[in-house]
Design an enzyme around this catalytic site. Structure first.
Site, short mmCIF file in Angstrom:
data_model
loop_
_atom_site.label_atom_id
_atom_site.label_comp_id
_atom_site.label_asym_id
_atom_site.label_seq_id
_atom_site.Cartn_x
_atom_site.Cartn_y
_atom_site.Cartn_z
N HIS A 102 34.53 36.37 46.21
CA HIS A 102 33.40 37.20 46.65
C HIS A 102 33.84 37.91 47.95
O HIS A 102 34.84 38.61 47.95
CB HIS A 102 32.18 36.27 46.83
N HIS A 140 35.33 43.38 38.82
CA HIS A 140 33.95 43.11 39.21
C HIS A 140 33.16 42.68 37.99
O HIS A 140 33.41 43.17 36.89
CB HIS A 140 33.31 44.37 39.84
N ASP A 146 36.11 45.49 48.33
CA ASP A 146 36.99 44.74 49.23
C ASP A 146 38.38 45.33 49.34
O ASP A 146 39.14 44.96 50.22
CB ASP A 146 37.09 43.28 48.77
N1 ACO Z 1 43.34 40.83 38.86
C1 ACO Z 1 43.84 40.60 37.63
N2 ACO Z 1 43.09 40.37 36.55
C2 ACO Z 1 41.77 40.36 36.71
C3 ACO Z 1 41.17 40.59 37.96
C4 ACO Z 1 42.00 40.83 39.06
N3 ACO Z 1 41.51 41.06 40.27
N4 ACO Z 1 39.82 40.52 37.82
C5 ACO Z 1 39.59 40.25 36.53
N5 ACO Z 1 40.75 40.15 35.86
C6 ACO Z 1 40.90 39.87 34.43
C7 ACO Z 1 40.78 38.38 34.16
O1 ACO Z 1 42.05 37.75 34.24
C8 ACO Z 1 40.22 38.36 32.77
O2 ACO Z 1 41.25 38.65 31.86
P1 ACO Z 1 41.28 37.94 30.41
O3 ACO Z 1 40.06 38.47 29.71
O4 ACO Z 1 42.57 38.41 29.84
O5 ACO Z 1 41.22 36.46 30.66
C9 ACO Z 1 39.27 39.58 32.75
O6 ACO Z 1 39.80 40.46 33.74
C10 ACO Z 1 37.84 39.24 33.10
O7 ACO Z 1 37.81 38.50 34.32
P2 ACO Z 1 36.70 37.43 34.70
O8 ACO Z 1 37.24 36.47 35.69
O9 ACO Z 1 36.08 36.86 33.45
O10 ACO Z 1 35.62 38.34 35.41
P3 ACO Z 1 34.44 37.82 36.29
O11 ACO Z 1 33.34 38.79 36.08
O12 ACO Z 1 34.15 36.39 36.03
O13 ACO Z 1 35.01 37.89 37.78
C11 ACO Z 1 35.72 38.76 39.85
C12 ACO Z 1 34.80 38.95 38.63
C13 ACO Z 1 35.53 37.34 40.41
C14 ACO Z 1 35.34 39.75 40.91
C15 ACO Z 1 37.18 38.96 39.41
O14 ACO Z 1 37.35 40.30 38.99
C16 ACO Z 1 38.19 38.61 40.51
O15 ACO Z 1 38.57 37.45 40.62
N6 ACO Z 1 38.63 39.62 41.33
C17 ACO Z 1 39.51 39.34 42.45
C18 ACO Z 1 38.72 38.87 43.66
C19 ACO Z 1 37.91 39.98 44.28
O16 ACO Z 1 38.39 41.06 44.52
N7 ACO Z 1 36.67 39.64 44.58
C20 ACO Z 1 35.72 40.58 45.22
C21 ACO Z 1 34.69 41.03 44.24
S1 ACO Z 1 33.62 42.22 44.94
C22 ACO Z 1 32.66 41.32 45.95
O17 ACO Z 1 32.32 40.21 45.73
C23 ACO Z 1 32.31 41.91 47.16
#
Ligand code: ACO
Length: 376
Positions: A223, A262, A313
């Site tokens: 987050h 996201h 972010d």
């Molecule tokens: N890098 C690489 N792959 C990613 C990323 C990433 N940053 N984000 C999502 N994916 C991929 C996952 O590996 C997954 O792939 P798969 O289907 O092959 O397994 C797919 O995209 C879906 O990802 P989920 O984790 O199911 O998405 P979720 O909605 O649960 O998570 C989150 C969202 C937590 C923001 C995720 O994108 C992430 O971890 N991002 C990195 C951390 C980040 O930047 N957080 C800030 C978010 S904005 C905020 O809170 C202010």
């Protein structure tokens, strides 16, 4: 159990409440506060106006905003015992740890916390919004062995924060950049930290407990904690030439690249678009900016078709870095803005409260016998 109660991991797609505060159109990459596009707020408003609009759930009148501004300015200082507490925190504490602890402590010094009515909760909201910057700036100065800089009531919220942090008045441009960053982070629908605050508030616990929960949730790297890690990643990458290899290796290991993806946006985050402009203005010639461009290019090429784009972010850290702010203050700055959204959502929800109490899908056995400890 699972047929009766449909299960969605991470509550994905599950509406948890109704709101008029903000709306995200994830497919089109649009964000609205009170129905007004975020670009318009960033162009024409101030953080103070956004905060009051969210608390009131409408655009404030001139006189209301004037009074709110004055009240914020006079509420910035902390009780002396709380300042002592900040000075006593271990110097290597993360500023989010300090913020979370101090907000919890502030309840003990606020008579309004004992009252149940929404007016008292509104006053607490105002005080929290006013005081977050003071807590963060005081701790940062204290850990650096610098004298605390008391708030300056002649300065607006963003400018005063920079002033308390650095001990000198920011330029108009710097103050405006910070103001826009705060505007962009003020609210964002049913995100994890807002939900955490609302869950606590829904038990009719106090406002300080609710906001303390929000800070705890925001701290996590999935987050608000991501902005800090984005800059660490740039440091680790070290030069734009190494960016592609770094990202590809990370993806091959199935690791997350911080600042991307996201739950709701499947297009470019509109906040990231605005912050990118400021990042360019502030850090165009820096290695970090060039690294960021390369990371973005590779990520969009590799993951864009899966709807993974830069989130808020990704560029916020570069902007704060360009303003000369330490990396571990990035998430606290997010909190300084988001406390407006947390408090506004809590006030909105409490008008028609129902305790949050979801179910768990039970996967264990039932009617097992208790085995005495000697027989296990
Ligand atoms: N890098 C690489 N792959 C990613 C990323 C990433 N940053 N984000 C999502 N994916 C991929 C996952 O590996 C997954 O792939 P798969 O289907 O092959 O397994 C797919 O995209 C879906 O990802 P989920 O984790 O199911 O998405 P979720 O909605 O649960 O998570 C989150 C969202 C937590 C923001 C995720 O994108 C992430 O971890 N991002 C990195 C951390 C980040 O930047 N957080 C800030 C978010 S904005 C905020 O809170 C202010």
């Amino acid at each position: 159990m699972s047929e009766k109660y449909p299960f969605s991991k991470g509550l994905a797609g599950v509406p948890a409440a109704e709101t008029v505060l903000s709306y995200i159109d994830g497919e089109r990459g649009k964000l609205y506060y009170l129905g007004i596009p975020i670009e318009e707020w960033a162009e024409s408003s101030t953080f103070e106006e956004v905060a009051l609009a969210l608390l009131l759930r409408r655009l404030p009148k001139r006189e209301e905003l004037k009074m709110f501004n004055a009240a914020l300015r006079s509420a910035r200082e902390l009780p002396p015992e709380v300042v002592d507490f900040i000075l006593d925190m271990p110097l290597d504490s993360h500023p989010m740890t300090v913020l979370r602890s101090v907000v919890s402590l502030l309840e003990a010094y606020d008579y309004d916390a004992k009252l149940d009515d929404l007016e008292a909760k509104f006053r607490i909201s105002l005080r929290l919004i006013a005081r977050f910057p003071t807590v963060v700036a005081y701790f940062d100065r204290a850990r650096k062995g610098l004298e605390l800089v008391p708030p300056d009531p002649t300065l607006g919220h963003a400018a005063n924060f920079l002033y308390m942090l650095k001990g000198e008045r920011p330029t108009d441009y710097e103050a405006r950049v910070m103001d826009v960053a705060l505007i962009l982070h003020a609210d964002h629908g049913m995100n994890a930290s807002t939900f955490a605050s609302m869950v606590v508030a829904s038990t009719l616990s106090d406002m300080y407990s609710a906001i303390t929960a929000g800070i705890g949730a925001l701290k996590g790297p999935l987050h608000g904690g991501a902005n800090e890690r984005v800059l660490r990643m740039f440091r680790e990458i070290d030069s734009p030439e190494k960016a592609e290899e770094y990202v590809l290796a990370k993806l091959a290991r199935k690791e997350r690249v911080m600042g991307f993806g996201h739950r709701v946006y499947k297009a470019y985050d509109p906040r990231a678009r605005i912050l990118k402009r400021y990042a360019e203005e502030l850090t165009k010639r820096s290695e970090y900016y060039q690294i960021a461009l390369k990371v973005e290019e590779v990520m969009i090429r590799e993951k864009g078709q899966k709807g993974i784009f830069p989130n808020v972010d990704f560029y916020s850290g570069l902007v704060y870095n360009g303003l000369g702010i330490d990396t571990d203050l990035f998430t606290p700055i997010f909190a300084i803005a988001r406390v407006a959204g947390w408090t506004a959502h809590v006030l909105e929800y409490l008008e028609d409260n129902r305790i949050f109490r979801p179910r768990a899908v039970y996967k264990g056995e039932i009617d097992k016998r208790y085995t005495p400890i000697d027989e296990r």
